[in-house]
Design an enzyme around this catalytic site. Structure first.
Site, PDB file in Angstrom:
ATOM      1  N   HIS A  53       0.422  -1.390   0.149  1.00  0.00           N
ATOM      2  CA  HIS A  53       0.353  -0.019  -0.114  1.00  0.00           C
ATOM      3  C   HIS A  53       0.632   1.520  -0.245  1.00  0.00           C
ATOM      4  CE1 HIS A  53      -3.448   2.648   1.729  1.00  0.00           C
ATOM      5  NE2 HIS A  53      -2.262   3.443   1.869  1.00  0.00           N
ATOM      6  N   GLU A  54       1.952   1.490   0.852  1.00  0.00           N
ATOM      7  CA  GLU A  54       2.991   2.623   1.259  1.00  0.00           C
ATOM      8  C   GLU A  54       3.227   2.432   0.158  1.00  0.00           C
ATOM      9  OE1 GLU A  54       1.600   4.559   3.149  1.00  0.00           O
ATOM     10  OE2 GLU A  54       1.190   3.212   4.625  1.00  0.00           O
ATOM     11  N   HIS A  57       2.077   4.135  -2.912  1.00  0.00           N
ATOM     12  CA  HIS A  57       1.246   5.636  -3.410  1.00  0.00           C
ATOM     13  C   HIS A  57       2.573   6.459  -4.341  1.00  0.00           C
ATOM     14  CE1 HIS A  57      -1.199   6.812  -0.434  1.00  0.00           C
ATOM     15  NE2 HIS A  57      -1.399   5.810   0.528  1.00  0.00           N
TER      16      HIS A  57
END
Length: 653
Positions: A53-54, A57
């Site tokens: 997820h990170e 970004h």
């Protein structure tokens, strides 16, 4: 003393109440046993979903607007958290997985199975009973995650829709399955979308990526996926700078429904005898051309066609207009326009109207919760000098403005019309309209009965402690008329109220520039609306029909020409007393002009119940009416002469 309520969470205000009354309350506090084994906390660095997820970004920030722009995902409707959740899901998908499975984000650190809720509101799933959120659920959210997860759910739906169509491939690098195609669409969509995109921008970029990569082969599949969660063809993101002005739409692009379609529009409001413009549009979304089209529409009773206005010229049989079109190619449209003159003798009939010009006598103001209440003010109005207003409030509030007298609904088309202007915090503070058929014991939300200018959209649960409720909120930029169809309640005696609510929620700093809700010119009426059905048939067997949008053309209530016909502007002094009246009602008159007149008393249904003939003049006179045998309620006193009319409202006890 006999009530026990177990709870796992208390609001701070409730805690204060307990503290103040602690000596009178039997309170039991307990901590559930700790069943965890191992460390007290688990490190997110070991949760591969969080890591993916990170990392995601970095991908979405660089692809949106290009590598030289790192500021393109800072707007209020940006979907960065959704893209990152999508990356987390696709990089951990395994053979045998299904779209209907529940998949949580951050489940490892919370010691949950992978189908747990994790750090989102629901586990991701194509099953709407597992992940139920749609586009409108971003309203009134204040953090990036509750907004982003709705976008993530749409992308996850797309992933599985493409996999169902083209198969699923475990090879993330060289695979050719539908899942690989979906990932490519999402990646290229980020490259194609504008800087600071909203949901509609993101959807349109994925559609463009399908055209670029697959010659548009999946356009309708993509439309179906997004429409399923409210991001369909008619959805509107408003400004990408705010998430609170969006409008849901569950329709696919018209071209994805391969039929011949018809749409009808007409002038929204006219006065009796005026002309109304009608437009009928036929569109062929079939893969092949259609031929020998016949379009029909019905002339309303008493209306006449302006013959020179119709293109093409119609065939007229009785009150039916027929238009012929030789052929219509695939994807083509044709519009037929014509003008009709309405019946000058027919109009809507007003049964009661009040705009606050005579004060609060017809109204009840009730403060159910909070401090600010409905008040008459003269700074903003639709007509006259006054309108009702309740200010927008950041505190917990519930304020009611109610018509204080019941009315029995009659006529062919009983309806409620009111003009209003609102400026309220989106999705939080809202206004609703309610009706009671039992004297105010219970109330019915009129949401399903609006035929024009209905509610803006959903509101926070705590505004009225009612899940799934909608209301007026945001800004409607000036007074607009809302119409409510009351035919369902015809023959019943009803009360109507306007209710404003504001929740007690933690939210961003309150904007005290919100003006609240303004109500003016509330009117019960027997509505006359020209609403006929237009239809189209083709040689190939197509058949489609449509009514005009927004309830058709409303014929306005007959209006006094106040510059000429209002007797009070021509020197008549006209008073009614007492008001409310008991057994006798007195009408006091004096006029600068000497002329014959009739004085009439009408009930709320427009029926004349008393009439007297008198001679007006400059000598004051008082005419008594015996009203002891009349039912209590609203009435109208009318003074009519050859040169004009004057009217006042009165209540009989």
């Amino acid at each position: 003393n006999d009530i026990t309520i177990p709870t796992v969470l208390l609001a701070s205000g409730d805690c204060q109440t307990i503290r103040q009354n602690i000596e009178d309350i039997q309170l039991t506090l307990q901590t559930p046993p700790d069943s965890n084994e191992g460390p007290d906390q688990l490190d997110g660095d070991f949760d591969n979903g969080i890591v993916a997820h990170e990392y995601g970004h970095g991908v979405s920030i660089r692809l949106t607007g290009g590598g030289s722009r790192a500021d393109c995902l800072i707007n209020d409707e940006e979907m960065g958290e959704g893209w990152s959740d999508f990356f987390s899901l696709i990089t951990s998908a395994k053979p045998g997985d299904r779209g209907t499975d529940g998949r949580g984000i951050g489940t490892y650190v919370l010691r949950q199975d992978e189908d747990g809720t994790g750090i989102r509101s629901f586990p991701y799933s194509t099953d709407l009973s597992i992940y139920p959120k749609t586009y409108r659920d971003i309203l009134a959210t204040t953090a990036p995650h509750p907004l982003g997860e709705v976008w993530g759910a749409m992308l996850w739906d797309l992933y599985w829709a493409m996999s169902d169509k083209y198969g699923w491939d475990a090879d993330l690098y060289n695979g050719t399955g539908g899942n690989n195609m979906a990932i490519q669409l999402v990646m290229d969509g980020m490259k194609l979308q504008s800087c600071n995109p909203g949901f509609v921008d993101g959807r349109d970029a994925i559609l463009a990526a399908d055209v670029a990569n697959y010659d548009g082969a999946n356009q309708c599949l993509i439309w179906e996926v997004f429409a399923r969660r409210g991001l369909g063809f008619s959805a509107d993101q408003g400004s990408e700078r705010t998430r609170n002005d969006i409008v849901e739409g569950f329709d696919v692009a018209p071209s994805c429904i391969q039929t011949v379609k018809i749409e009808k529009t007409s002038t929204p409001v006219i006065n009796a005898g005026e002309e109304m413009e009608v437009a009928i549009t036929i569109t062929n979304h079939k893969a092949e051309a259609v031929s020998n089209l016949t379009i029909t529409d019905i002339l309303p009773e008493g209306a006449n066609l302006v013959s020179s206005s119709a293109s093409p010229p119609p065939n007229i049989q009785g009150n039916t207009l027929g238009f012929d079109v030789v052929a219509l190619a695939s994807g083509a449209s044709v519009t037929i326009n014509y003008t009709i003159t309405s019946d000058p003798t027919k109009n809507s009939i007003s049964q009661f109207k009040d705009g606050g010009e005579e004060g609060i006598e017809f109204w009840l103001v009730d403060n159910l919760k909070g401090t600010d209440i409905w008040e008459l003010q003269d700074a903003t109005s639709n007509s006259g000098d006054f309108a009702w207003n309740v200010p927008d409030d950041e505190d917990d509030s519930d304020h009611v403005l109610q018509l204080d007298e019941e009315i029995t609904l009659s006529g062919n088309f009983p309806a409620l019309r009111f003009f209003h202007q609102y400026d309220m915090e989106p999705g939080m503070d809202a206004g609703v309209v309610e009706l009671s058929t039992n004297g105010g014991t219970t109330w019915i939300d009129l949401a399903p009965y609006f035929i024009r200018n209905g509610y803006t959209g959903p509101i926070a649960y705590t505004t009225f402690a009612n899940p799934g409720r909608e209301g007026f909120w945001g800004q409607n930029e000036g007074f607009k008329a809302s119409y409510v169809d009351l035919r369902t309640f015809k023959g019943e005696t009803v009360l109507v109220r306007f209710r404003y609510g504001s929740p007690n929620l933690t939210r961003p700093p309150f904007d005290d520039s919100y003006q609240g809700w303004f109500i003016d010119d509330v009117e019960y009426m027997d509505l006359l609306a020209y609403q006929t059905e237009a239809c189209v048939t083709t040689e190939q067997g197509d058949n489609a029909c449509a009514f005009a949008t927004d309830g058709g053309t409303v014929v306005e209530v007959a209006q006094l020409n106040t510059a000429v016909d209002n007797l009070e502007d021509k020197g008549l002094s006209f008073q009614v007393f007492p008001n409310p009246a008991g057994d006798y009602l007195n009408i006091s008159l004096v006029s600068e002009q000497s002329e014959a007149s009739t004085i009439s008393l009408f009930n709320m249904n427009g029926q004349q119940v008393v009439q007297k003939a008198i001679q007006l003049g400059n000598t004051p006179q008082t005419i008594p009416f015996n009203v002891a045998d009349l039912a209590g309620g609203f009435y109208f006193v009318e003074v009519r002469t050859a040169s004009g009319v004057a009217m006042k409202k009165v209540i009989l006890d």
